[in-house]
Scaffold this active site. Structure first.
Site, PDB file in Angstrom:
ATOM      1  N   GLU A  24       0.894  -1.164   0.000  1.00  0.00           N
ATOM      2  CA  GLU A  24       0.000   0.000   0.000  1.00  0.00           C
ATOM      3  C   GLU A  24       0.930   1.210   0.000  1.00  0.00           C
ATOM      4  O   GLU A  24       1.429   1.631   1.027  1.00  0.00           O
ATOM      5  CB  GLU A  24      -0.886  -0.055   1.249  1.00  0.00           C
ATOM      6  CG  GLU A  24      -2.157   0.726   1.096  1.00  0.00           C
ATOM      7  CD  GLU A  24      -2.118   2.014   1.870  1.00  0.00           C
ATOM      8  OE1 GLU A  24      -1.950   3.061   1.208  1.00  0.00           O
ATOM      9  OE2 GLU A  24      -2.251   1.979   3.099  1.00  0.00           O
TER      10      GLU A  24
ATOM     11  N   CYS B 166      -2.209   8.836   2.722  1.00  0.00           N
ATOM     12  CA  CYS B 166      -1.946   8.356   1.364  1.00  0.00           C
ATOM     13  C   CYS B 166      -3.142   8.667   0.475  1.00  0.00           C
ATOM     14  O   CYS B 166      -3.018   8.746  -0.740  1.00  0.00           O
ATOM     15  CB  CYS B 166      -1.613   6.873   1.367  1.00  0.00           C
ATOM     16  SG  CYS B 166      -2.887   5.901   2.108  1.00  0.00           S
TER      17      CYS B 166
HETATM   18  C1  UN1 Z   1      -3.208   5.871   4.808  1.00  0.00           C
HETATM   19  O1  UN1 Z   1      -3.102   7.095   4.708  1.00  0.00           O
HETATM   20  O2  UN1 Z   1      -2.198   5.130   4.715  1.00  0.00           O
HETATM   21  O3  UN1 Z   1      -9.060   6.314   3.758  1.00  0.00           O
HETATM   22  C2  UN1 Z   1      -4.473   5.177   5.144  1.00  0.00           C
HETATM   23  C3  UN1 Z   1      -8.408   6.926   4.621  1.00  0.00           C
HETATM   24  C4  UN1 Z   1      -8.066   6.190   5.898  1.00  0.00           C
HETATM   25  C5  UN1 Z   1      -6.869   5.351   5.733  1.00  0.00           C
HETATM   26  C6  UN1 Z   1      -5.677   6.054   5.161  1.00  0.00           C
HETATM   27  N1  UN1 Z   1      -9.191   5.358   6.289  1.00  0.00           N
HETATM   28  O4  UN1 Z   1      -8.058   8.085   4.486  1.00  0.00           O
END
Ligand code: UN1
Length: 457
Positions: free
Chosen positions: A211, A245
């Site tokens: 990821e 992310c």
């Molecule tokens: C991340 O930033 O690695 O969808 C995960 C989202 C969160 C998870 C982010 N539930 O922004």
């Protein structure tokens, strides 16, 4: 950690995995249920640890612990639903069936920005599927890992070793990636990190779940409800100080509403409350580090040197020299700048005008990453095009909500440089198991598949 200590850790993890996997899945689910209960009890305390270390505002930290709790609930349900298919056999008196078995030890490398939730995505699935986990948290979030481990130790009885924490940096990540005893490596972080670690796992033909970076975009169409849209953009672009992310980094706005949209965004960005994450009302906390601040400034300086219109982005609250608070930056571009193609883990939102939705979708997809995307529209033809095979090429495609803040029930992850992995909901559990195809002959003859004849007499 020295080699000897690492060896002890892996051996412990392997040993416990052998015991854990023989426990019926619903009993594994029961321990995860207790873990979820413990997280509920400690929710505020754990959120405070997140705020202290990762500097997230309180409501987001609470949300993160909630995400971990949701994962526990999801895994409890799964503990009675790890289904294998039964297929019709072409042979009489035969059954063809899929069995799912645990992998063994799972290695989990997590980032600073979701120090508990992303671990829970991995742990809850790995554990309900019968695996143990070795967790290397971000060096920025060791206390968060300790908090989670303590909560698990409290409820897990003989199975405390199911979570073992390996504190450290790159060296420890490499140990995990090169170790043949670790069946699956699940890693969250930058694309660069993924590209460095993946070959080590692949070289030993280990399983990988990645990821990695995103460079998420939203498209705002003429029919969009702008009140809702601005809210969605503000949270996605500025929430968590642009350090998700899934954070929104690029915005394509139809020319008919461009001026209005930019005006509203400027006002909205001006009104956001930037300040200490423990302070009531703060909406944006500091960046995680000075390096992160420097990277943001380098990008903005480079844009400014080319004459690009950069609004905001400066450091504020400098009376606190150790914290790096910034105003979110709006960058108004006429053409696609190189800087837009990179993921900068900071609140920078590029805004570009578009005329034709197909061009906007093309620009949205024309980056190396493929995590999350959104369209704001009330025109179903536009939203359906966006969701179709000719639309967004990302793992996440939203309509009338921002790019960030996904629920755990769906599979989470993305394509291209995002790494292709899927974690959390849907059938992501299959990543943590090995599939066995079993053919059972309950007759007294031995017909061969495909009609092959083999008469031994
Ligand atoms: C991340 O930033 O690695 O969808 C995960 C989202 C969160 C998870 C982010 N539930 O922004």
């Amino acid at each position: 950690m020295n080699n000897k200590e690492y060896e002890v850790l892996v051996k412990k993890s392997k040993e416990i995995s052998l015991k854990w996997r023989t426990l019926p899945a619903p009993q594994r689910g029961e321990l995860i249920r207790l873990f979820g209960e413990e997280l509920r009890l400690q929710k505020v305390q754990l959120a405070q640890t997140i705020t202290k270390e990762a500097r997230k505002i309180h409501t987001e930290s609470l949300g993160e612990v909630q995400e971990a709790i949701d994962m526990c609930d999801f895994a409890v349900g799964l503990s009675r639903q790890l289904y294998g298919l039964t297929m019709p056999s072409e042979r009489p008196n035969h059954r063809l069936q899929e069995l799912w078995h645990p992998l063994g030890v799972v290695g989990c490398i997590t980032a600073f920005n979701f120090p508990m939730a992303v671990f829970a995505w991995n742990f809850c699935l790995a554990a309900v599927c019968g695996n143990s986990i070795i967790w290397k948290p971000s060096p920025h979030a060791n206390q968060c890992a300790k908090g989670i481990k303590k909560a698990w130790d409290k409820v897990s009885g003989d199975f405390a070793d199911l979570i073992l924490v390996l504190e450290g940096g790159n060296e420890e990540a490499v140990l995990i990636c090169k170790d043949k005893r670790i069946a699956l490596v699940s890693a969250t972080g930058s694309t660069q990190m993924g590209k460095e670690l993946a070959p080590m796992v692949s070289a030993r033909l280990g399983k990988l779940l990645l990821e990695l970076g995103g460079n998420n975009a939203a498209i705002v169409c003429p029919s969009a409800d702008l009140d809702l849209t601005i809210k969605g953009i503000a949270f996605s672009a500025c929430g968590t100080t642009g350090q998700r992310c899934t954070s929104l980094r690029r915005l394509f706005v139809h020319e008919d509403i461009y001026d209005d949209c930019v005006k509203r965004l400027r006002n909205c960005f001006d009104d956001l409350i930037i300040g200490c994450p423990t302070k009531e009302g703060s909406q944006i906390g500091p960046l995680i580090s000075e390096e992160s601040y420097n990277r943001m400034q380098e990008i903005l300086d480079s844009l400014k040197s080319k004459g690009v219109d950069v609004i905001g982005g400066e450091r504020i609250n400098i009376e606190d020299p150790k914290e790096f608070y910034v105003k979110p930056a709006l960058v108004l571009v006429d053409t696609i700048e190189d800087e837009m193609l990179k993921e900068t883990f900071a609140p920078i939102l590029y805004v570009k005008k578009y005329l034709d939705l197909k061009d906007a979708i093309f620009m949205q997809n024309n980056v190396s990453q493929g995590l999350s995307s959104s369209i704001f529209t009330n025109d179903m033809r536009e939203s359906e095009l966006f969701l179709s095979e000719s639309g967004s090429d990302c793992g996440i495609a939203n309509v009338n909500i921002g790019t960030s803040g996904a629920e755990i029930g769906g599979a989470f992850g993305g394509e291209k440089d995002t790494g292709g992995g899927r974690e959390s909901g849907s059938d992501a559990w299959k990543n943590y198991m090995r599939r066995v195809t079993a053919t059972i002959n309950y007759g007294d003859e031995l017909p061969l598949a495909q009609g092959v004849e083999f008469d031994e007499s």
